[in-house]
Scaffold this active site. Structure first.
Site, mmCIF file in Angstrom:
data_model
loop_
_atom_site.group_PDB
_atom_site.id
_atom_site.type_symbol
_atom_site.label_atom_id
_atom_site.label_comp_id
_atom_site.label_asym_id
_atom_site.label_seq_id
_atom_site.Cartn_x
_atom_site.Cartn_y
_atom_site.Cartn_z
ATOM 1 C CG ASP A 6 -1.814 1.198 1.344
ATOM 2 O OD1 ASP A 6 -2.334 1.623 0.297
ATOM 3 O OD2 ASP A 6 -1.999 1.742 2.448
ATOM 4 C CB SER A 7 0.178 4.814 -0.542
ATOM 5 O OG SER A 7 -0.944 4.922 0.327
ATOM 6 C CE1 TYR A 38 2.347 5.415 -3.856
ATOM 7 C CE2 TYR A 38 0.849 3.563 -4.136
ATOM 8 C CZ TYR A 38 2.134 4.049 -3.986
ATOM 9 O OH TYR A 38 3.185 3.171 -3.992
ATOM 10 N N GLY A 39 -3.221 9.224 -3.645
ATOM 11 C CA GLY A 39 -4.501 9.735 -4.167
ATOM 12 C C GLY A 39 -4.396 10.842 -5.209
ATOM 13 C CB CYS A 69 -3.232 0.600 -2.369
ATOM 14 S SG CYS A 69 -3.293 2.354 -2.764
ATOM 15 C CG ASN A 70 -9.622 0.847 -2.728
ATOM 16 O OD1 ASN A 70 -9.199 0.618 -1.591
ATOM 17 N ND2 ASN A 70 -10.726 0.313 -3.189
ATOM 18 C CB THR A 71 -4.992 5.093 -5.063
ATOM 19 O OG1 THR A 71 -5.905 5.539 -4.053
ATOM 20 C CG2 THR A 71 -4.672 6.231 -6.005
ATOM 21 C CD GLU A 147 0.357 6.400 6.127
ATOM 22 O OE1 GLU A 147 1.522 6.251 6.544
ATOM 23 O OE2 GLU A 147 -0.322 5.455 5.661
ATOM 24 C CB CYS A 179 -9.392 4.827 0.646
ATOM 25 S SG CYS A 179 -7.737 5.179 1.287
ATOM 26 C CB THR A 180 -6.797 -0.167 2.155
ATOM 27 O OG1 THR A 180 -5.642 0.561 1.694
ATOM 28 C CG2 THR A 180 -7.316 -1.049 1.047
ATOM 29 C CG HIS A 181 -4.855 4.921 4.495
ATOM 30 N ND1 HIS A 181 -4.349 4.424 3.324
ATOM 31 C CD2 HIS A 181 -3.783 5.357 5.210
ATOM 32 C CE1 HIS A 181 -3.029 4.552 3.319
ATOM 33 N NE2 HIS A 181 -2.656 5.120 4.463
HETATM 34 N N1 DGL Z 1 -4.760 3.043 0.948
HETATM 35 C C1 DGL Z 1 -4.754 3.788 -0.267
HETATM 36 C C2 DGL Z 1 -6.024 3.449 -1.068
HETATM 37 O O1 DGL Z 1 -6.667 2.461 -0.782
HETATM 38 C C3 DGL Z 1 -4.523 5.216 0.043
HETATM 39 C C4 DGL Z 1 -4.284 6.061 -1.143
HETATM 40 C C5 DGL Z 1 -3.388 7.224 -0.909
HETATM 41 O O2 DGL Z 1 -2.235 7.005 -0.555
HETATM 42 O O3 DGL Z 1 -3.853 8.350 -1.133
HETATM 43 O O4 DGL Z 1 -6.396 4.120 -2.007
#
Ligand code: DGL
Length: 246
Positions: A6-7, A38-39, A69-71, A147, A179-181
Site C-alpha cells: 500500500d502507499s 498516492y490519491g 490499495c484502491n488507488t 498515517e 480506500c484501505t486507510h
Molecule cells: N490506501 C490507499 C487506497 O486504498 C490510500 C491512497 C493514498 O495514498 O492516497 O487508495
C-alpha cells in the site's frame, strides 16, 4: 510468501483479514510511505512505484501479491498483470454489493481522487447506475490523518462530518470505504452515519479471493503461525505501531 503493499499503513486493514484467514502463511508488507499519499498523484508515477515494489516483493519470494490499495489498483493492476507472471489481487470497488443491498437506493462512496477517476470504478459505476444513486466524495486529508495515527481527533471528526453528512442527508443507507486507510476510521464513520447505515469494507472479500487464488497454486496454510516482515520506503515505525494493535 504473500506480498502485500500500500502507499502506507492503510493496507494493514487488508493484511489483518489475510492473516486471520491464513494464519500459517508468511507475509511481507511493503509500505510506500516515502511517496504517500498516492490519491492526488499521476497514474504514471503510481505505475512506476508499483513496478519497483513488485520487483522487491518477488525478489523476496512473493508467490502472489495483494495490492492492498484502491488507488494503486486503479492505476497499476493491468500493468502489473501484464508485466509479471505471478497473480496480483487488487481492491474491488465495493459499490456492487452496496447497490445490491441498498433499500433506500442511495449509496455513498468515500475514496481518493485517483480511485474515483479509475476505469475499474467507472465501469462498475456504469453497471449499477441504473439501480442506485451514488454519491461520491474524495476523502481529502483522511489518509494523512490515519498515517499519523489520528483516528478520532476533533479535526478528523469535523472532516468526516463534512464528507458523510451530505450522504446521510441524501438518504444513503450504505457507505462504501473505497480506500484501505478508511477502515481505521470506521468507528467514527459509523457514529456519524448513525444507526441503519451499513459501512462496507471490501477487505474480508479480498482476503477470501486471495486465499482462493493461492489455493490454485499450492495448499494454503490455514493454521499455524506465520511471520510478517515489514518493509517501507520511509520509516517502518508507523507500521509496527499500528500492526501491533491489530
Ligand atoms: N490506501 C490507499 C487506497 O486504498 C490510500 C491512497 C493514498 O495514498 O492516497 O487508495
Amino acid at each position: 510468501m504473500i506480498g502485500v503493499y500500500d502507499s502506507g499503513v492503510g493496507g494493514l486493514s487488508v493484511w489483518k483479514e489475510l492473516r486471520a484467514l491464513m494464519p500459517g502463511e508468511d507475509f511481507t508488507y511493503f509500505s510506500d510511505s516515502a511517496f504517500c499519499p498516492y490519491g492526488p498523484k499521476d497514474p504514471s508515477f503510481i505505475i512506476e512505484r508499483a513496478d519497483e515494489i513488485a520487483r522487491t516483493l518477488i525478489a523476496r519470494g512473493a508467490e502472489i501479491i495483494v495490492v492492498a490499495c484502491n488507488t494503486a489498483t486503479a492505476a497499476a493492476i493491468s500493468h502489473l498483470r501484464a508485466s509479471f507472471d505471478i497473480p496480483f489481487i487488487g481492491m474491488e470497488p465495493a459499490i456492487k454489493p452496496a447497490a445490491l443491498h441498498s433499500e433506500s437506493g442511495v449509496v455513498g462512496v468515500l475514496a481518493t481522487a485517483g480511485t474515483l477517476k479509475g476505469r475499474l470504478y467507472l465501469n462498475t459505476l456504469a453497471r449499477v447506475a441504473a439501480d442506485v444513486t451514488v454519491i461520491e466524495q474524495v476523502g481529502t486529508g483522511l489518509v494523512e490523518a490515519v498515517e499519523s495515527g489520528d483516528f478520532d481527533s476533533p479535526q478528523v471528526v469535523a472532516l468526516l462530518h463534512k464528507y458523510i453528512d451530505p450522504m446521510i442527508e441524501a438518504g444513503a443507507d450504505h457507505i462504501v470505504l473505497g480506500c484501505t486507510h478508511y477502515p481505521f476510521l470506521s468507528k467514527a464513520i459509523a457514529r456519524i452515519a448513525g444507526e441503519g447505515v451499513t459501512i462496507v469494507n471490501p477487505a474480508p472479500a479480498v482476503a477470501r479471493h486471495a486465499c482462493d487464488v493461492l489455493s490454485r497454486l499450492r495448499p494454503v496454510r490455514l493454521s499455524g503461525s506465520g511471520t510478517t516482515t515489514f518493509l517501507s520506503s520511509g520509516s517502518t515505525a508507523p507500521l509496527h505501531r499500528l500492526a501491533s494493535c491489530l
